[in-house]
Each structure stands twice: as structure tokens, then as C-alpha cells.
Write a protein that holds these residues in place. Structure first.
Motif, PDB file in Angstrom:
ATOM      1  N   CYS A 160     -12.177   3.332   7.394  1.00 38.82           N
ATOM      2  CA  CYS A 160     -13.257   2.712   6.628  1.00 38.82           C
ATOM      3  C   CYS A 160     -14.297   3.756   6.271  1.00 38.82           C
ATOM      4  N   GLN A 161     -14.944   3.511   5.149  1.00 34.88           N
ATOM      5  CA  GLN A 161     -16.060   4.344   4.706  1.00 34.88           C
ATOM      6  C   GLN A 161     -17.070   3.388   4.091  1.00 34.88           C
ATOM      7  N   GLY A 162     -18.130   3.078   4.847  1.00 32.65           N
ATOM      8  CA  GLY A 162     -19.128   2.140   4.343  1.00 32.65           C
ATOM      9  C   GLY A 162     -18.511   0.790   4.057  1.00 32.65           C
ATOM     10  N   ASP A 163     -18.599   0.345   2.804  1.00 30.07           N
ATOM     11  CA  ASP A 163     -18.087  -0.982   2.452  1.00 30.07           C
ATOM     12  C   ASP A 163     -16.643  -0.962   1.954  1.00 30.07           C
ATOM     13  N   LEU A 164     -15.953   0.188   2.084  1.00 36.27           N
ATOM     14  CA  LEU A 164     -14.549   0.309   1.687  1.00 36.27           C
ATOM     15  C   LEU A 164     -13.646   0.432   2.904  1.00 36.27           C
TER      16      LEU A 164
ATOM     17  N   ASP B 139      -5.914  16.762  -5.698  1.00 32.65           N
ATOM     18  CA  ASP B 139      -5.417  17.886  -6.478  1.00 32.65           C
ATOM     19  C   ASP B 139      -4.611  17.318  -7.641  1.00 32.65           C
ATOM     20  N   PRO B 140      -4.662  17.956  -8.804  1.00 28.19           N
ATOM     21  CA  PRO B 140      -3.934  17.448  -9.972  1.00 28.19           C
ATOM     22  C   PRO B 140      -2.442  17.217  -9.682  1.00 28.19           C
ATOM     23  N   GLY B 141      -1.946  16.083 -10.161  1.00 26.72           N
ATOM     24  CA  GLY B 141      -0.531  15.763 -10.036  1.00 26.72           C
ATOM     25  C   GLY B 141      -0.086  15.220  -8.699  1.00 26.72           C
ATOM     26  N   THR B 142      -1.040  14.933  -7.796  1.00 28.19           N
ATOM     27  CA  THR B 142      -0.648  14.484  -6.454  1.00 28.19           C
ATOM     28  C   THR B 142      -0.939  13.019  -6.167  1.00 28.19           C
ATOM     29  N   CYS B 143      -1.730  12.358  -7.006  1.00 26.94           N
ATOM     30  CA  CYS B 143      -2.158  11.001  -6.675  1.00 26.94           C
ATOM     31  C   CYS B 143      -2.309  10.147  -7.924  1.00 26.94           C
ATOM     32  N   THR B 144      -1.899   8.874  -7.804  1.00 28.47           N
ATOM     33  CA  THR B 144      -2.143   7.897  -8.866  1.00 28.47           C
ATOM     34  C   THR B 144      -2.912   6.719  -8.280  1.00 28.47           C
ATOM     35  N   TRP B 145      -3.499   5.944  -9.195  1.00 30.04           N
ATOM     36  CA  TRP B 145      -4.389   4.846  -8.837  1.00 30.04           C
ATOM     37  C   TRP B 145      -4.156   3.701  -9.799  1.00 30.04           C
ATOM     38  N   THR B 146      -4.103   2.485  -9.301  1.00 28.82           N
ATOM     39  CA  THR B 146      -4.022   1.313 -10.166  1.00 28.82           C
ATOM     40  C   THR B 146      -4.901   0.206  -9.616  1.00 28.82           C
ATOM     41  N   THR B 147      -5.497  -0.544 -10.527  1.00 30.03           N
ATOM     42  CA  THR B 147      -6.275  -1.729 -10.143  1.00 30.03           C
ATOM     43  C   THR B 147      -5.480  -3.004 -10.414  1.00 30.03           C
ATOM     44  N   ALA B 148      -4.242  -2.859 -10.874  1.00 30.23           N
ATOM     45  CA  ALA B 148      -3.396  -4.017 -11.186  1.00 30.23           C
ATOM     46  C   ALA B 148      -2.733  -4.522  -9.912  1.00 30.23           C
ATOM     47  N   VAL B 149      -3.542  -5.159  -9.071  1.00 35.09           N
ATOM     48  CA  VAL B 149      -3.047  -5.656  -7.787  1.00 35.09           C
ATOM     49  C   VAL B 149      -3.340  -7.141  -7.636  1.00 35.09           C
ATOM     50  N   GLN B 150      -2.535  -7.749  -6.820  1.00 35.78           N
ATOM     51  CA  GLN B 150      -2.741  -9.147  -6.448  1.00 35.78           C
ATOM     52  C   GLN B 150      -2.924  -9.168  -4.940  1.00 35.78           C
ATOM     53  N   ASP B 151      -3.999  -9.779  -4.491  1.00 37.72           N
ATOM     54  CA  ASP B 151      -4.344  -9.794  -3.069  1.00 37.72           C
ATOM     55  C   ASP B 151      -4.685 -11.225  -2.672  1.00 37.72           C
TER      56      ASP B 151
ATOM     57  N   ASP C 259      -6.148 -12.248  -0.181  1.00 38.25           N
ATOM     58  CA  ASP C 259      -7.489 -12.322   0.409  1.00 38.25           C
ATOM     59  C   ASP C 259      -8.592 -11.978  -0.583  1.00 38.25           C
ATOM     60  N   ASP C 260      -8.219 -11.576  -1.798  1.00 31.89           N
ATOM     61  CA  ASP C 260      -9.155 -11.236  -2.864  1.00 31.89           C
ATOM     62  C   ASP C 260     -10.141 -10.134  -2.455  1.00 31.89           C
ATOM     63  N   LEU C 261      -9.631  -9.146  -1.725  1.00 35.26           N
ATOM     64  CA  LEU C 261     -10.456  -8.022  -1.290  1.00 35.26           C
ATOM     65  C   LEU C 261     -10.023  -6.699  -1.909  1.00 35.26           C
ATOM     66  N   ALA C 262      -8.789  -6.624  -2.413  1.00 32.97           N
ATOM     67  CA  ALA C 262      -8.251  -5.359  -2.913  1.00 32.97           C
ATOM     68  C   ALA C 262      -8.926  -4.938  -4.210  1.00 32.97           C
ATOM     69  N   ILE C 263      -9.246  -3.664  -4.285  1.00 34.30           N
ATOM     70  CA  ILE C 263      -9.776  -3.047  -5.499  1.00 34.30           C
ATOM     71  C   ILE C 263      -8.629  -2.368  -6.235  1.00 34.30           C
ATOM     72  N   GLY C 264      -7.691  -1.803  -5.476  1.00 38.61           N
ATOM     73  CA  GLY C 264      -6.566  -1.120  -6.085  1.00 38.61           C
ATOM     74  C   GLY C 264      -5.649  -0.524  -5.050  1.00 38.61           C
ATOM     75  N   VAL C 265      -4.658   0.213  -5.550  1.00 40.60           N
ATOM     76  CA  VAL C 265      -3.675   0.883  -4.700  1.00 40.60           C
ATOM     77  C   VAL C 265      -3.593   2.341  -5.126  1.00 40.60           C
TER      78      VAL C 265
ATOM     79  N   VAL D 296      -3.799   0.561   0.195  1.00 39.99           N
ATOM     80  CA  VAL D 296      -4.622  -0.419  -0.498  1.00 39.99           C
ATOM     81  C   VAL D 296      -6.076  -0.042  -0.247  1.00 39.99           C
ATOM     82  N   VAL D 297      -6.865  -0.039  -1.302  1.00 37.22           N
ATOM     83  CA  VAL D 297      -8.305   0.161  -1.198  1.00 37.22           C
ATOM     84  C   VAL D 297      -8.912  -1.231  -1.275  1.00 37.22           C
ATOM     85  N   ARG D 298      -9.634  -1.619  -0.229  1.00 36.18           N
ATOM     86  CA  ARG D 298     -10.200  -2.973  -0.156  1.00 36.18           C
ATOM     87  C   ARG D 298     -11.688  -2.927   0.144  1.00 36.18           C
ATOM     88  N   ARG D 299     -12.355  -3.968  -0.291  1.00 35.23           N
ATOM     89  CA  ARG D 299     -13.729  -4.206   0.154  1.00 35.23           C
ATOM     90  C   ARG D 299     -13.654  -4.662   1.599  1.00 35.23           C
TER      91      ARG D 299
END
Length: 144
Positions: A34-38, A83-95, A97-103, A128-131
Motif C-alpha cells: 500500500c501507498q497512502g490511499d492506493l 523503464d521503456p518497454g517493460t510495463c503496460t497499464w489499462t483501466t478497462a477492468v471489472q471489479d 468490489d468497485d475499488l480497482a483503478i486498473g491493472v 491490480v491497482v485499487r483504492r
């Protein structure tokens, strides 16, 4: 294995944190954190409740970072940097608990930076990145 410090990371990305945090070493963790509210949770731990939607667009995370969430109390953002080319992010998630921001999906360590909380490292994998929520007089989102 090299150790990354907060000042190393802020120098590479330009994302500032409070100066008293500069010399701290950044741990890289593969479990929940956890980091603060995440909260960052391995996708496998919540796979029955959280799903990436079919056809989801996954956006590459640039070295300059992606703002995941802006804190409500002080307005400081939680930034994901990679670092470039090492990570992707999407907010197209279904949760359920309705807490997920993305993956996030990463093949190398990535980092969460926040001005007041400093940095935390996330090991390669899918997360999963969640509130966060808390129980006070009522269940509510954590306000950072």
C-alpha cells in the motif's frame, strides 16, 4: 543486483518527492503493498473478483510515468514509472468490489512515487491497482 534509491529514481524521472526521503533504498515487492490511499495487489490474489475486460487497450508506461490517482487531501499524485518497454497499464477492468483503478503488467521492476510517501517497487508480474477503503463511522475510501 543493484539497489535503487529515491534520488536515483527521481533523477531519472523528474518526479519529485520530499527531500528527506532522497537517500532511502526502494524495496521491490512481489506481494500486496500500500501507498497512502492506493493498494497494489497481485492479480492472482483477486482473479475471481477482478477481470481485465476483453479487448482492453493496454498503454505502455513511459519513463516519465503515468498518474494513477491524485490524493484528495493534499492533491499529490501517485505516479507509476517504468523503464521503456517493460510495463503496460489499462483501466478497462471489472471489479466486483468497485475499488480497482486498473491493472499493470510488467516484465521488470516498476515504481510508485508520491511526494510525501516516497517510493515503493513492484516486482515483475500482473497487479491490480485499487483504492483502499476504511471502516470509521461508515465504510469509506481512504483519503490521502
Amino acid at each position: 543486483m543493484s539497489v535503487t534509491t529515491v534520488s536515483d529514481l527521481t533523477g531519472r524521472t523528474g518526479v519529485a518527492v520530499d527531500p528527506h526521503l532522497a537517500d532511502l533504498e526502494i524495496p521491490v515487492i512481489s506481494g500486496p503493498q500500500c501507498q497512502g490511499d492506493l493498494a497494489i495487489i497481485p492479480l492472482a490474489m483477486v482473479a475471481t473478483r477482478v477481470h481485465v475486460r476483453p479487448g482492453a487497450v493496454r498503454v505502455p508506461v513511459p519513463a516519465s510515468g503515468v498518474e494513477l490517482l491524485r490524493g484528495t487531501a493534499m492533491g499529490n499524485p501517485h505516479m507509476l514509472v517504468a523503464d521503456p518497454g517493460t510495463c503496460t497499464w489499462t483501466t478497462a477492468v471489472q471489479d466486483e468490489d468497485d475499488l480497482a483503478i486498473g491493472v499493470i503488467e510488467t516484465s521488470a521492476p516498476v515504481y510508485l512515487l508520491h511526494r510525501e510517501h516516497g517510493c515503493t517497487g513492484v516486482a515483475p508480474g500482473s497487479y491490480v491497482v485499487r483504492r483502499q477503503r476504511e471502516q470509521a463511522d461508515e465504510i469509506r475510501m481512504v483519503a490521502d
